[in-house]
Every structure is written in C-alpha cells, then in structure tokens.
Design a protein around this motif. Structure first.
Motif, PDB file in Angstrom:
ATOM      1  N   MET A  70      30.159  35.079  37.772  1.00  0.00           N
ATOM      2  CA  MET A  70      31.589  35.635  37.801  1.00  0.00           C
ATOM      3  C   MET A  70      31.751  36.488  36.801  1.00  0.00           C
ATOM      4  SD  MET A  70      33.742  31.958  38.522  1.00  0.00           S
ATOM      5  CE  MET A  70      35.274  32.834  38.714  1.00  0.00           C
ATOM      6  N   SER A  71      32.884  37.171  37.138  1.00  0.00           N
ATOM      7  CA  SER A  71      33.177  38.549  36.109  1.00  0.00           C
ATOM      8  C   SER A  71      34.457  38.276  35.565  1.00  0.00           C
ATOM      9  CB  SER A  71      33.150  39.959  36.979  1.00  0.00           C
ATOM     10  OG  SER A  71      33.834  40.624  36.295  1.00  0.00           O
ATOM     11  N   ARG A  72      34.611  38.420  34.162  1.00  0.00           N
ATOM     12  CA  ARG A  72      35.949  38.292  33.430  1.00  0.00           C
ATOM     13  C   ARG A  72      36.882  39.404  34.121  1.00  0.00           C
ATOM     14  NH1 ARG A  72      35.940  35.290  28.822  1.00  0.00           N
ATOM     15  NH2 ARG A  72      37.512  36.434  27.831  1.00  0.00           N
ATOM     16  N   GLN A  73      36.339  40.833  34.109  1.00  0.00           N
ATOM     17  CA  GLN A  73      36.984  41.759  34.624  1.00  0.00           C
ATOM     18  C   GLN A  73      37.645  41.386  35.949  1.00  0.00           C
ATOM     19  OE1 GLN A  73      34.643  45.436  34.733  1.00  0.00           O
ATOM     20  NE2 GLN A  73      36.315  46.657  35.429  1.00  0.00           N
ATOM     21  N   ALA A  74      36.757  41.004  36.841  1.00  0.00           N
ATOM     22  CA  ALA A  74      37.407  40.562  38.162  1.00  0.00           C
ATOM     23  C   ALA A  74      38.362  39.595  38.174  1.00  0.00           C
ATOM     24  CB  ALA A  74      36.198  40.060  39.037  1.00  0.00           C
ATOM     25  N   TRP A  75      38.130  38.594  37.279  1.00  0.00           N
ATOM     26  CA  TRP A  75      39.501  37.626  37.119  1.00  0.00           C
ATOM     27  C   TRP A  75      40.656  38.201  36.696  1.00  0.00           C
ATOM     28  CZ3 TRP A  75      38.901  32.364  37.836  1.00  0.00           C
ATOM     29  CH2 TRP A  75      40.195  31.685  37.186  1.00  0.00           C
ATOM     30  N   ARG A  76      40.519  39.208  35.605  1.00  0.00           N
ATOM     31  CA  ARG A  76      41.763  39.856  35.169  1.00  0.00           C
ATOM     32  C   ARG A  76      42.361  40.649  36.153  1.00  0.00           C
ATOM     33  NH1 ARG A  76      38.327  40.628  30.444  1.00  0.00           N
ATOM     34  NH2 ARG A  76      38.909  39.412  28.721  1.00  0.00           N
ATOM     35  N   ALA A  77      41.621  41.350  37.001  1.00  0.00           N
ATOM     36  CA  ALA A  77      41.807  42.264  38.010  1.00  0.00           C
ATOM     37  C   ALA A  77      42.720  41.518  39.060  1.00  0.00           C
ATOM     38  CB  ALA A  77      40.680  43.114  38.507  1.00  0.00           C
ATOM     39  N   ALA A  78      42.463  40.418  39.425  1.00  0.00           N
ATOM     40  CA  ALA A  78      43.090  39.512  40.297  1.00  0.00           C
ATOM     41  C   ALA A  78      44.369  38.851  39.699  1.00  0.00           C
ATOM     42  CB  ALA A  78      42.138  38.381  41.027  1.00  0.00           C
ATOM     43  N   MET A  79      44.227  37.888  38.493  1.00  0.00           N
ATOM     44  CA  MET A  79      45.202  37.163  38.067  1.00  0.00           C
ATOM     45  C   MET A  79      46.269  38.132  37.455  1.00  0.00           C
ATOM     46  SD  MET A  79      44.350  34.010  38.594  1.00  0.00           S
ATOM     47  CE  MET A  79      43.055  33.098  39.000  1.00  0.00           C
ATOM     48  N   GLY A  80      46.087  39.071  36.789  1.00  0.00           N
ATOM     49  CA  GLY A  80      47.043  40.092  36.013  1.00  0.00           C
ATOM     50  C   GLY A  80      48.138  40.605  36.838  1.00  0.00           C
ATOM     51  N   PRO A  81      47.575  41.473  37.843  1.00  0.00           N
ATOM     52  CA  PRO A  81      48.549  42.170  38.858  1.00  0.00           C
ATOM     53  C   PRO A  81      49.307  40.924  39.689  1.00  0.00           C
ATOM     54  CG  PRO A  81      46.578  43.137  38.827  1.00  0.00           C
ATOM     55  CD  PRO A  81      46.137  41.981  38.204  1.00  0.00           C
ATOM     56  N   ALA A  82      48.747  39.792  40.026  1.00  0.00           N
ATOM     57  CA  ALA A  82      49.470  38.793  40.603  1.00  0.00           C
ATOM     58  C   ALA A  82      50.662  38.102  39.835  1.00  0.00           C
ATOM     59  CB  ALA A  82      48.482  37.626  41.128  1.00  0.00           C
ATOM     60  N   PHE A  83      50.343  37.822  38.588  1.00  0.00           N
ATOM     61  CA  PHE A  83      51.143  37.336  37.710  1.00  0.00           C
ATOM     62  C   PHE A  83      52.222  38.305  37.481  1.00  0.00           C
ATOM     63  CE2 PHE A  83      52.511  36.730  33.104  1.00  0.00           C
ATOM     64  CZ  PHE A  83      53.135  35.560  33.468  1.00  0.00           C
ATOM     65  N   ASP A  84      51.999  39.446  37.319  1.00  0.00           N
ATOM     66  CA  ASP A  84      53.164  40.493  37.079  1.00  0.00           C
ATOM     67  C   ASP A  84      53.967  40.616  38.321  1.00  0.00           C
ATOM     68  OD1 ASP A  84      52.146  40.773  34.482  1.00  0.00           O
ATOM     69  OD2 ASP A  84      51.185  42.753  35.083  1.00  0.00           O
ATOM     70  N   ASP A  85      53.342  40.527  39.522  1.00  0.00           N
ATOM     71  CA  ASP A  85      54.319  40.911  40.773  1.00  0.00           C
ATOM     72  C   ASP A  85      55.126  39.373  40.895  1.00  0.00           C
ATOM     73  OD1 ASP A  85      54.476  41.636  43.624  1.00  0.00           O
ATOM     74  OD2 ASP A  85      53.770  39.762  43.904  1.00  0.00           O
ATOM     75  N   PHE A  86      54.275  38.282  40.604  1.00  0.00           N
ATOM     76  CA  PHE A  86      55.282  37.094  40.737  1.00  0.00           C
ATOM     77  C   PHE A  86      56.237  36.876  39.721  1.00  0.00           C
ATOM     78  CE2 PHE A  86      55.793  32.171  40.195  1.00  0.00           C
ATOM     79  CZ  PHE A  86      56.229  31.977  41.665  1.00  0.00           C
ATOM     80  N   ARG A  87      56.090  37.331  38.565  1.00  0.00           N
ATOM     81  CA  ARG A  87      57.300  37.381  37.570  1.00  0.00           C
ATOM     82  C   ARG A  87      58.440  38.172  38.062  1.00  0.00           C
ATOM     83  NH1 ARG A  87      55.358  38.393  31.704  1.00  0.00           N
ATOM     84  NH2 ARG A  87      54.537  40.365  32.541  1.00  0.00           N
ATOM     85  N   ARG A  88      57.998  39.380  38.702  1.00  0.00           N
ATOM     86  CA  ARG A  88      58.921  40.152  39.156  1.00  0.00           C
ATOM     87  C   ARG A  88      59.698  39.588  40.258  1.00  0.00           C
ATOM     88  NH1 ARG A  88      59.503  42.598  43.569  1.00  0.00           N
ATOM     89  NH2 ARG A  88      57.064  42.254  44.005  1.00  0.00           N
ATOM     90  N   ARG A  89      58.905  38.975  41.176  1.00  0.00           N
ATOM     91  CA  ARG A  89      59.544  38.471  42.283  1.00  0.00           C
ATOM     92  C   ARG A  89      60.696  37.160  41.650  1.00  0.00           C
ATOM     93  NH1 ARG A  89      55.019  36.397  46.097  1.00  0.00           N
ATOM     94  NH2 ARG A  89      56.740  35.848  47.372  1.00  0.00           N
TER      95      ARG A  89
END
Length: 274
Positions: free
Chosen positions: A175-194
């Motif tokens: 597993m990749s920490r970079q891939a994890w961040r690339a998935a979780m970070g934008p999703a969290f930001d999008d969800f917080r905006r919503r």
C-alpha cells in the motif's frame, strides 16, 4: 515459548466461555451487515469474538452490568474490521467500559491567547491511546440509527497503532501512503465543504470534524453501507478495501446477482493482496 503458552492459555479460556449456542444467531440477527459474510468468514468471526471476549477486561459504568449478549454484540462488531488482519491488531490494551447511553467527558482546550477553556463533552464512545475503549450501550437500536459506535471507536484503535489518531493507520506492504493521502485528503475536504454548505449527506456529518473522524466514519460506512460509500467516494472505498482486506460492496452485489436481482456493474477492484 512464552508467547506460545500465552496464546494457548487464551485460546483455552476462549473455548471455555459459557456462550449458549442460541445466543449467536440471536445477537447476529441484530447486526444485519454480517449477513454478507460467507460461511467461512462467519465461523472465523465467531472464533475471533470468543478470543476477544476472553482476552479483554469488561466493566460497566453507572451501575450497568455487561451481559453475555452485550459482550457478544460488541465483540462481533469489533472483530469485523480485523477479520483478515488478525486479533493482534488489538494487542497492547485490555479494557472495555460500557456506559448505559451517552456519557460526559470533561475536556479542556487552550485558545490562541493561552486561555484555558473547560467544558463537558457528551459522547457515545471514546478510544484512549494505550488505554480502554469506552462505549455507549442502547437497548433501542433506533437510538443509534446511522451510527456504529463500536466500529467507529475500534477504527480509532487501529488508527492509533501508528501513533496519535490522524486518519492513517499502519498500511500494509504494497500500500502507498501517497495513494492513501490522494484518496482521503480530497474526499475529506469535499465532505467538509458539503457539510459546511448545509448539504444533507449520506455519511455522518461528524466525519467533517477531523481526518481521523473521517477515517472512522468512513470505516463505519465501509462495513454497514459499503455500496453507498463506494458510490460517494470510490477512491476512499478502494483504500479501505486494501487496508481491511475485505470487499463488502462486492459481497453484497454478488449476493444480489445470485438471487436474480439486477445490480450495478461490479465494484470489485481486483485481487486483495494478503
């Protein structure tokens, strides 16, 4: 040698637990998300639950006395996330404290001016680093509809295995920490905006509090409503699928297909590496 003896002793304790055979299906019927499990996984989950109950120290707060049904319900839910990881992911702590309903934890925060503010925080659960897991118990399932306190708090415990809870548990080889961040970070930001925009969300709005809470709430959805999570945030689902080494959305869609019900295209993302 000592490790083997301890494992033998714990298994003997687990085998001797006086769990009535009829209690298993009774408790499992209150946890409908377990119905997706294949027979082999259900047997493995039961075995894990026995070992988990025997290994942990159980206590009740405010006069509550934990019953075998309570312990079994909590153990089945707690062991589901580690079904293909191993119970050793819950090593290093022993205490589980059950409260009758919500409970209050005194908090204090220091603002930017250095002023200390004290307040009472009403919560349904709390996981302490290296310490116990505190859980609310509600006799009426309707009181926690849309929320799985047990999976939430045990997701925090998994998160804490890499240090403070920050939304990134220890990742497996491959597993990749970079891939994890690339998935979780934008999703969290999008969800917080919503959430900030007042949108009604399928995920619990509490996920917008912190990345660690987003991981815990997403983990709840991964096991309880995986098809929804896969539709809302497929990249998040993909990372959780790799981390938990389970594919609950595909399990559900596969069962629907077997019953002759039209389903959406497969959400499977290929082989899950061990």
């Amino acid at each position: 040698m000592i490790g083997r003896l301890l494992a033998w002793w714990q298994r003997r304790r687990a085998e001797r637990l006086p769990i009535p055979p009829e209690l298993w299906p009774t408790v499992e019927a209150t946890l409908p998300f377990l119905s997706r499990l294949a027979d082999s996984d259900r047997a493995r989950l039961r075995d894990f639950a026995r070992q988990f109950i025997a290994a942990k120290q159980w206590s009740g707060a405010r006069g509550l006395v934990p019953t075998p049904a309570m312990q079994l319900s909590i153990a089945l839910q707690a062991c589901l996330p580690v079904l293909h990881l191993g119970l050793d992911w819950y090593d290093g702590w022993v205490g589980i404290v059950i409260y009758p309903g919500d409970f209050v934890i005194p908090r204090e925060i220091v603002d930017d001016d250095g002023v200390v503010h004290e307040f009472d925080d009403e919560v349904m659960g709390e996981a302490w680093h290296g310490g116990p897991v505190l859980l609310s118990w509600f006799d009426d399932p309707g009181e926690t509809e849309g929320i799985n306190v047990v999976i939430h708090e045990f997701a925090h415990k998994l998160d804490m295995r890499s240090g403070d809870a920050d939304g990134m548990p220890p990742l497996h080889a491959g597993m990749s920490r970079q891939a994890w961040r690339a998935a979780m970070g934008p999703a969290f930001d999008d969800f917080r905006r919503r959430v900030d925009a007042g949108e009604q969300t399928a995920l619990d709005p509490y996920a917008a509090e912190l990345p660690s809470e987003f991981f815990a709430v997403a983990s709840e959805a991964f096991f309880e409503d995986p098809v929804m999570l896969c539709g809302e945030y497929p990249e998040v689902y993909a990372q959780l699928r790799l981390f938990y080494r389970q594919d609950p959305a595909q399990d559900i869609l596969g069962r629907l297909g077997e019953n002759g019900i039209m389903v959406a295209p497969s959400t499977s993302l290929g082989h899950i590496p061990e």
